[in-house]
Every structure is written in structure tokens, then in C-alpha cells.
Design an enzyme around this catalytic site. Structure first.
Site, PDB file in Angstrom:
ATOM      1  N   SER A 263       0.861  -1.195   0.000  1.00  0.00           N
ATOM      2  CA  SER A 263       0.000   0.000   0.000  1.00  0.00           C
ATOM      3  C   SER A 263       0.884   1.227   0.000  1.00  0.00           C
ATOM      4  O   SER A 263       2.016   1.180   0.494  1.00  0.00           O
ATOM      5  CB  SER A 263      -0.876   0.031   1.247  1.00  0.00           C
ATOM      6  OG  SER A 263      -0.101   0.426   2.371  1.00  0.00           O
ATOM      7  N   ASP A 264       0.377   2.348  -0.538  1.00  0.00           N
ATOM      8  CA  ASP A 264       1.086   3.586  -0.258  1.00  0.00           C
ATOM      9  C   ASP A 264       0.878   3.863   1.232  1.00  0.00           C
ATOM     10  O   ASP A 264      -0.060   3.350   1.854  1.00  0.00           O
ATOM     11  CB  ASP A 264       0.593   4.743  -1.131  1.00  0.00           C
ATOM     12  CG  ASP A 264       1.625   5.883  -1.175  1.00  0.00           C
ATOM     13  OD1 ASP A 264       2.528   5.903  -0.305  1.00  0.00           O
ATOM     14  OD2 ASP A 264       1.530   6.753  -2.057  1.00  0.00           O
ATOM     15  N   TRP A 265       1.757   4.668   1.780  1.00  0.00           N
ATOM     16  CA  TRP A 265       1.781   4.878   3.236  1.00  0.00           C
ATOM     17  C   TRP A 265       0.512   5.616   3.703  1.00  0.00           C
ATOM     18  O   TRP A 265       0.355   6.813   3.484  1.00  0.00           O
ATOM     19  CB  TRP A 265       3.045   5.633   3.625  1.00  0.00           C
ATOM     20  CG  TRP A 265       4.242   4.765   3.896  1.00  0.00           C
ATOM     21  CD1 TRP A 265       5.006   4.805   5.031  1.00  0.00           C
ATOM     22  CD2 TRP A 265       4.828   3.731   3.081  1.00  0.00           C
ATOM     23  NE1 TRP A 265       6.016   3.859   4.960  1.00  0.00           N
ATOM     24  CE2 TRP A 265       5.928   3.193   3.783  1.00  0.00           C
ATOM     25  CE3 TRP A 265       4.520   3.187   1.834  1.00  0.00           C
ATOM     26  CZ2 TRP A 265       6.723   2.161   3.285  1.00  0.00           C
ATOM     27  CZ3 TRP A 265       5.310   2.151   1.332  1.00  0.00           C
ATOM     28  CH2 TRP A 265       6.379   1.656   2.041  1.00  0.00           C
ATOM     29  N   GLY A 266      -0.398   4.855   4.262  1.00  0.00           N
ATOM     30  CA  GLY A 266      -1.665   5.467   4.671  1.00  0.00           C
ATOM     31  C   GLY A 266      -2.747   5.316   3.611  1.00  0.00           C
ATOM     32  O   GLY A 266      -3.784   5.966   3.700  1.00  0.00           O
ATOM     33  N   GLY A 267      -2.526   4.447   2.647  1.00  0.00           N
ATOM     34  CA  GLY A 267      -3.493   4.289   1.555  1.00  0.00           C
ATOM     35  C   GLY A 267      -4.501   3.170   1.778  1.00  0.00           C
ATOM     36  O   GLY A 267      -5.299   2.867   0.892  1.00  0.00           O
TER      37      GLY A 267
END
Ligand code: BGC
Length: 734
Positions: A263-267
Site C-alpha cells: 500500500s502507499d503509506w496510509g493508503g
């Protein structure tokens, strides 16, 4: 007591010997990876499998400590290996062994139009990641350049899917040749920073397939990337980090991706979708959504305890975690558990040389009237003006920021090259604020005073080198927010205009990852697009200004005259940045982005895609195709003779575009299908042969939901930029 001790030693020795005879399959690297993955998985508990699927710190995830399977450590990407951060915080850890080489930004690499350099880049950055014990490098970025306002264009490879594909593949192969995984990002449609966490993109299947997916597809199917990062934004109502169509259907089923979706960071936003829609490894989730976390909240990640509960209760089948864990194990075996992978190296002279070469080949000479460049050795005084002559461009920009061993500024580069033959007088001219992520810091300077000083220096000098452009501040070329205007910031237009009034001999060096408006274009005789050049930036700029290196870069995206000429700006807010209330966005420009838009709609650009001048001149002749007509499945071979008719060693990029004469659907005026960079000495000529697969002439049919190649006439346009076609040759497809 002594006897008892001996007995214990004996038992220990026997059991150690017994152990060493029976190496578990997953640790036995004579066995194929798939067998090791299966063996490791069979030895793991449910809890251990789930533990693989989420972060344990800002940039790492767990291994299996009980089985000796190591952790995965990741790092940004994509222009160098980022400084060490604290385990559970965003601040730098202040280690003293993590200063790296900054390689030029990916826009610069793309502008080199040289896939061999992309391989060198990948290998060198892979070595730095390896030395720093990273298994995953978070890059390259291959999102498309749709609007010049996008704050992250500098991390991508321009507006053409074919060019981005040809550059991304060797970059990935280079990185992975060192046993470090590339992580292609951000999949998909992350083409702006405004509302990036929730903008909901909708577009036609055709635009998705023809424009926005090809570079990702090439990265996976040809580059064989071992990991991929989901994007923050939504696509058709679902977040991209758990988007069934993108991840399950297209990436994993169609393209047969066997790596890890990170995942993107916080996605990541919910357990059900994350578990079922293709995400494998959840990173960077914050307890407040995006910016902050309670300490060590990793067990509350969507793919941590909540996922475990679903599995334990039987609501989710164990095959779901088995698939994710297998992918992550495969990644571990491919990287940190590959005992044969090479060792790396960090911030070496060799890497600096690679960085300098890429910067030299990526710099684009946009304009050069009256032979202003190269700077004549007879020039005795140079006024260097502009904040970008001295400002660090490796600090800022967001996640791609770097802690570098060194960075040669343009002023230092110019001084060391010209300082012996000319006086170099520097003046700031304009000034911006210090870098702050997500905030626009005010400038601490008196603008009028700076301007007056600079103009006075310009008036006295023989030549002015103005080093301006954008910087890595928020609302410039920086993650998190888009630019707020197309023009140059910090009143540079005014400064430049005033300088031109007192001295017309101006060379403008633009440092940016984006196109900018140029209202003064007619008055400035020479313009150099120098991107963000990394560690060797200043030296590479001086190499070009002096003519030690002949420029050969070509624009990987169009410079529109004004913002309204850009495709994304032509359809109102709904097309960019999206509806302010709902954050829904429609890509109404469809397949016509960049030069496809400008060409098809006959909107003359300021500088066209593929444009880039040289100090030499080149002649193209002897155009031919292998046959006049082709069957589907054939390859078309185009040949052309290129001759260096100037005085300097140099390189030209032969570009082949294609168009379809009559089609059942709208087709762009022309599209890039092949290119080849040719290096030539004065008077030297080379015959270049370029292959195009007929299937690359197909379009994606909305009705058939498949690629379709129609019979009939196509035209191949051969030239040296999208607005300089030298020869058009019709061919037939049967
Ligand atoms: C960026 C990614 C980056 C990640 C980790 C995110 O904000 O979008 O590109 O890799 O942070 O730093």
C-alpha cells in the site's frame, strides 16, 4: 558437576549436528523458490502469516523470527536511497552512515531517451540500496504527466506511455540485478496531488489501457518488477490500494503478477477490501487516517488484528492470507534471503559519474538563438542570478528527499568551469522560504532589494546566466499539493524582464520537473531545461553551458504556451482537479493528453514533446520500411540514415510516430511507437534500423473490451521531435 556439564555439551553437540544435517527446505537455496515458499508457509502459524502482511515500523515489516526468515526493509526511492528515519516516527534518525548519491530526477532520465542509461541508473541505485540493507526500493514512478500543475511530475517519466515503458523496464532490471526489489508506483491514476487521498477518478477503459496502464504493464510483464505500490486516490469509487479491477483482475490475473502489492503509506482504509481486493502488505496506516499515529499502532492495522479475527472466526478463508504470505515470502527469498546477490556500495565516485552522465544526457536545450551557447571562452564576466543557482534541490519535495554526500550547485559548477577565464558575480535575485512539507513558508527576503541588486550586476556583466524555475517547496515540485499557477513563482518573470532591459545576453537555466509559462520567451536568446540533476547537477549544467558536452536531451512532455492549452485544463473543474464537493473527477481529455492533445486539436505548444536542440546539426535521409504491407503479427522495420553535419560530437534521437488514416474510432494525430538515440562524430553517418510491432498500432476497443488492429493504411512519421517530422511513409496492414 563436571560429568553433568560434559553430558550437556554432548547432547547439545548431537542436536546441533542433527540440525545441521537437516536444513529445512525453506532455508535450502539449492531448492527452487516456489518449493521454499511452500515449505515456509507450511511451517508457519496463522499469526505468523498475518504478521507478514503489515508494517512493524515506518519502513519495515516483520519476517518470521522463529524460522529465521528476516524482516523486509524498504526505502524511498526513486532518486536515491532516503536517509534512515526513526523506527516509529517520521523524523530522520541522524545516523552518520546514510549519505547517498542523488541521481537526477526521473523526468531527467526520461529526457535522455536512453534506455541504457536507465539500466545504469537502476544498477547504481540498487547498489546503494543493497549497501544500506534495503530489500525494497520504492520506485520508479510511472504515472503519466497529465497537467503541468501536478506537484509530483518530477518523480515520473513524462506524458508518453511508450517512452515511460522503455525507460522503466531497464531501470527495474538494473535495480533487481542487485537483489533489491523495485516497487513500481503509484498504481494507478495518481496524476495529481490535490485531494490525493480521496479524489475519485473516472475515465474510459480506452484511456486507462492506452495511456495510464502501459508503463505499469511493461514494468510487470517485461521488467518483472517484484513489487508494486497502490496509489492513494480512488478509481471508480474504490481506493486503488484495494481496488478489485486494478489489483485482482488486471494486475494479478491478466498480467500474472507474482510479487507483492504494497500500500502507499496510509493508503489502506478497510479490512474487507484490503483482504479481498489484492493488497498484500499494508504500510504507513495512521490512527487518525493520514498524519498521526499513537505509538506502535501496528497491531491495529487493517491487515493486522482485524484481519486475524476474520480468519480465526472463519469469515475469511485461510487461502486469502496464504496467498499474501506466499507473495511476501517470495519477495524475501528473491531479495534478502538470496545468498548469491551481490554486495552493494554507497556514494562512490562511480555512482557520481553515472549521475553526472544521466544529468548531461537529460538536459534539454530548448532554445539557442544567435549561437548564445556554448558560452564562448572569450566571455570575461558572467553574472549568475537566481536562487536556484545555490539552493539545494535534494532537500524537500516529499518522500523523495535525500540526505546526500554532496550536491554540486549550479553556481559551484559554473565557477569551477568558467572561474579561471571569467569573473563570476552572483546575486540571489529572488528568494523563497525554507522547505516545509505541506506548508508554504513565506520568503524572508526583501524582494525589491534583491531585484535591484541583481539588475545592477546584470547590467555590468557580459553575459547573464539566470538560474531559476521551481523548487521543492510545497506548491512547487513537491508531494502533497499541486502548483497553484503555471507561471514562475517568486516574481521571477518580473526579475527576468528587468534584467533583459539592461542586458539582452541572457542564458536561462530552468531547474524544475514541470513545464512553466514563458511570457518573455521572445527576448531570452537561450534556454536550458536542467531538471533536478542530483549530486552532480552543477557540473552537468556547466558541461552543457561550456559545450564540453553537446546537449542531446529531448522533452518527455509538452510545454503549453498557457495553462488553458493543456488537455486537463480544457474541460473545467470536473476534469481537473475534480468536483470540489464530491472529489469526483472525469478524465474528459480521454486518450488525448500531452502532444496527442496538442497535435490532434492543432494547439501549437511552446515546446513540443520530443523537442531538444544540439550544438551540432543532423541530417536524416534514406528513409525506408522493410515492406509496403504487413500482416498482423509482423514486425515493421524502419530504416533511416542519420548524419552529423555539424562541428561537434553529438547525439540525435530518431523518433517514429504512427497514425491511422481511416479508423472506426477517433485516433490521435500521431503516437510515438519507437525511438533510437544515435551518437555521431562530425561528418559521421549511421544507418539506424528500428522495429515496430504491428500489434502496437492497435487501439483499445470500448465495445470489444480488447485491443483491435484494423486493416488499412497507417502512416509512419519519422523525425527528431513531435513537431519536426522529416518524412512520412504510408504502409498497409492486412
Ligand atoms: C508516497 C510514496 C512513498 C511513501 C513512503 C508516500 O507518501 O506517496 O511515494 O514511497 O510515502 O515514504
Amino acid at each position: 558437576m563436571k560429568k553433568k556439564f560434559l553430558f550437556v555439551c554432548l547432547v547439545a553437540a548431537v542436536s546441533v549436528a542433527g540440525f545441521s544435517q537437516k536444513v529445512p527446505t525453506y532455508l535450502d537455496d539449492s531448492k527452487p523458490i516456489e518449493q521454499r515458499v511452500a515449505a515456509a508457509l507450511a511451517a508457519m502459524t496463522l499469526e505468523e502469516k498475518v504478521a507478514l502482511c503489515h508494517a512493524q515500523s515506518k519502513f519495515s515489516s516483520k519476517g518470521v523470527p522463529r524460522l529465521g526468515i528476516p524482516e523486509l526493509w524498504m526505502s524511498d526511492g526513486p532518486h536515491g536511497v532516503r536517509a534512515e528515519l526513526l523506527y516509529d516516527e517520521w523524523s530522520q534518525a541522524n545516523w552518520n552512515n546514510d549519505s547517498c548519491t542523488a541521481f537526477p530526477a526521473l523526468t531527467c532520465l526520461a529526457a535522455s531517451f536512453n534506455p541504457d542509461l536507465a539500466h545504469l541508473y537502476g544498477t547504481a541505485i540498487g547498489e546503494e540500496a543493497r549497501y544500506r540493507n534495503k530489500s525494497v526500493l520504492l520506485g520508479p514512478g510511472v504515472n503519466m504527466y497529465r497537467t503541468p500543475l501536478n506537484g509530483r511530475n518530477f518523480e515520473y517519466m513524462g506524458e508518453d506511455p511508450f517512452l515511460a515503458s522503455r525507460i522503466a523496464v531497464p531501470y527495474i532490471k538494473g535495480v533487481q540485478s542487485i537483489g533489491v526489489a523495485a516497487c513500481v508506483k503509484h498504481f494507478a491514476l495518481n496524476n495529481q496531488e490535490n485531494w490525493r487521498m480521496n479524489v475519485d477518478v473516472n475515465l474510459s477503459d480506452r484511456a486507462l489501457r492506452e495511456i495510464y496502464l502501459p508503463a505499469f504493464k511493461a514494468a510487470i510483464t517485461e521488467g518483472k518488477a517484484w513489487s508494486l505500490m497502490g496509489a492513494y486516490n480512488k478509481f471508480r469509487g474504490q481506493h486503488c490500494c484495494h481496488n478489485d479491477l486494478l489489483l485482482n483482475q488486471i494486475l494479478k490475473k491478466e498480467w500474472k503478477f507474482d510479487g507483492v502489492v504494497i500500500s502507499d503509506w496510509g493508503g489502506t482504509h478497510n479490512t474487507q477490501e484490503a483482504a479481498l481486493n489484492g493488497l498484500d502488505l499494508e504500510m504507513g496506516t495512521n490512527t487518525n487516517g493520514m498524519t498521526a499515529s499513537i505509538a506502535n499502532s501496528y497491531n491495529s492495522y487493517y491487515l493486522a488484528n482485524p484481519f486475524l479475527q476474520e480468519l480465526r472466526s472463519g469469515k475469511m478463508d485461510v487461502s486469502i492470507v496464504n496467498d499474501k504470505a506466499s507473495r511476501i515470502l517470495r519477495l524475501i527469498f528473491r531479495t534478502i534471503m538470496d545468498r548469491k546477490r551481490p554486495f552493494g556500495s554507497l556514494a562512490t565516485p562511480e555512482h557520481a559519474a553515472v549521475a553526472r552522465k544521466i544529468a548531461q544526457e537529460g538536459i534539454v536545450l530548448l532554445k539557442n538563438d544567435q549561437q548564445t551557447l556554448p558560452i564562448s571562452p572569450s566571455v570575461k564576466s558572467i553574472a549568475v542570478i537566481g536562487e536556484n543557482a545555490t539552493r539545494s534541490m535534494t532537500v524537500g519535495g516529499g518522500s523523495s528527499e535525500l540526505k546526500v554526500k554532496y550536491e554540486v550547485s549550479p553556481l559551484e559548477g559554473i565557477k569551477s568551469r568558467f572561474g579561471k577565464t571569467a569573473t563570476i558575480d552572483y546575486s540571489l535575485g529572488y528568494g523563497s522560504g525554507k522547505y516545509q512539507y505541506d506548508k508554504v513558508a513565506p520568503s524572508p527576503y526583501d524582494a525589491l532589494k534583491l531585484r535591484t541588486e541583481a539588475v545592477a550586476k546584470a547590467a555590468k556583466a557580459e553575459l547573464v546566466v539566470f538560474v531559476g524555475g521551481l523548487n521543492k517547496n510545497s506548491e512547487q515540485d513537491c508531494e502533497g499539493r499541486d502548483r497553484v499557477s503555471y507561471g514562475l513563482p517568486f516574481e521571477q518573470d518580473l526579475l527576468l524582464t528587468e534584467i533583459l532591459k539592461v542586458n539582452p545576453h541572457v542564458v536561462l537555466v530552468l531547474i524544475s520537473g514541470n513545464a512553466v509559462e514563458m511570457p518573455w520567451i521572445k527576448e531570452v536568446p537561450a534556454i536550458v531545461q536542467a531538471w533536478y540533476g542530483g549530486t552532480e547537477s552543477g557540473n552537468a549544467i556547466a558541461d552543457i553551458l561550456s559545450g564540453d558536452i553537446n546537449p542531446s536531451g529531448k522533452l518527455p512532455f509538452t510545454f503549453p504556451v498557457k495553462l488553458e492549452d493543456n488537455s486537463a485544463a480544457a474541460f473545467g473543474e470536473i476534469a481537473y482537479p475534480g468536483d470540489a464537493k464530491t472529489h469526483k473527477q472525469e478524465y474528459k481529455d480521454d486518450i488525448l493528453i500531452g502532444y496527442r492533445w496538442h497535435d490532434t486539436k492543432a494547439i501549437k505548444p511552446l515546446f513540443a514533446f520530443g523537442h531538444g536542440l544540439s550544438y551540432s546539426s543532423f541530417q536524416l535521409s534514406g528513409f525506408a520500411t522493410s515492406k509496403p504491407s504487413y500482416q498482423a503479427g509482423d514486425s515493421i522495420v524502419v530504416s533511416v540514415q542519420v548524419k552529423n553535419t555539424g562541428k561537434y560530437d553529438g547525439a540525435q534521437v530518431v523518433q517514429v510516430y504512427a497514425s491511422q488514416t481511416k479508423s472506426s474510432v477517433m485516433r490521435p494525430k500521431k503516437e510515438l511507437k519507437a525511438f533510437q538515440k544515435v551518437f555521431l562524430k562530425p561528418n559521421e553517418a549511421k544507418k539506424v534500423t528500428i522495429k515496430i510491432r504491428t500489434k502496437d498500432l492497435a487501439f483499445f476497443s470500448e465495445s470489444a473490451k480488447d485491443w483491435k488492429l484494423e486493416s488499412g493504411e497507417f502512416v509512419l512519421h519519422i523525425g527528431t521531435s513531435s513537431d519536426n517530422i522529416v518524412k512520412s511513409i504510408p504502409i498497409n496492414i492486412n
